[in-house]
Design an enzyme around this catalytic site. Structure first.
Site, short mmCIF file in Angstrom:
data_model
loop_
_atom_site.label_atom_id
_atom_site.label_comp_id
_atom_site.label_asym_id
_atom_site.label_seq_id
_atom_site.Cartn_x
_atom_site.Cartn_y
_atom_site.Cartn_z
CD GLU A 1 1.06 -3.61 2.73
OE1 GLU A 1 -0.03 -3.22 2.24
OE2 GLU A 1 2.08 -3.76 2.04
CB CYS B 1 -0.92 0.01 1.22
SG CYS B 1 -2.18 -1.27 1.16
#
Length: 230
Positions: A105, A2
């Site tokens: 994440e 991410c």
């Protein structure tokens, strides 16, 4: 992976983690960066080797070739394709290391929203991520086209069940070889495909949902929280 990471230590802590004897050309400053929640397009400290020197510049996270103006600049490049695809062809020879303290994440745990986790090394050492980019050098100064991408690999389920991609992280020895302009491109590809650090080198824990808002930059974002606080 991410699009959120931390880079809060100072440049000399990162140089020490690389263990490079080369003299440093430092355009990144000497103060701690204190970036606890860095998002794409943030200017981050990036290392590359220029001749016999190690050089640090502040470079935008994200890059696209000049002909791809119709799409958002990617922040990551898949290790399986980066050496041979047309999109990153111009910067594949321009190897760099982005040194970070941790990344984040978001995990689907069955609730209404995914929950953020912080991932860091178990020994708390800085993380040496393989990257490629376009950046200033002795011949060309800063350009509007400068930027970098982090190379990612299949996480293979090793870090919880978080995300299918994770940064390719290297040991200091391999990071130095990756940076060395004399390292053949075939060898560089082999390193990132086969010699990235294993999941066992890392630990992860829940952090506050406030990390989801990029305007939040306080150092408390990297602290673990218990389920009782959710």
């Amino acid at each position: 992976m991410c699009g959120r990471l931390s880079q809060y230590s100072g440049i000399h802590d990162f140089v020490a983690a690389l263990s490079m004897p080369n003299a440093l050309i430092n355009y990144a400053g000497n103060q701690p960066f204190e970036l606890y929640n860095a998002a794409p397009s943030t200017q981050l400290a990036l290392f590359h080797q220029e001749g016999q020197f190690l050089r640090a510049d502040m470079v935008r996270w994200g890059w696209r070739p000049h002909w791809a103006k119709d799409r958002t600049a990617p922040i990551n490049a898949r290790v399986e394709k980066v050496a041979h695809g047309a999109f990153f062809k111009a910067i594949w020879p321009h190897r760099a290391i982005i040194v970070i303290n941790n990344w984040f994440e978001w995990v689907d745990e069955g609730g209404p929203k995914k929950h953020p986790y912080l991932i860091r090394r178990k020994d708390r050492a800085p993380i040496l991520c393989a990257a490629i980019g376009q950046y200033p050098n002795a011949e060309f100064g800063p350009s509007e086209y400068d930027g970098f991408v982090i190379i990612t690999a299949d996480s293979k389920g090793g870090m919880l069940d978080m995300h299918d991609r994770q940064p390719v992280t290297l040991s200091p020895e391999l990071a130095r070889e990756w940076l060395n302009p004399a390292t053949p491109m075939e060898r560089a590809e082999q390193m990132i495909l086969l010699q990235g650090e294993p999941a066992e080198a890392f630990e992860w824990f829940k952090v506050d949902r406030a990390v989801g808002n990029v305007r939040n930059q306080q150092n408390g974002l990297i602290n673990p929280i218990s389920d009782s606080l959710l």
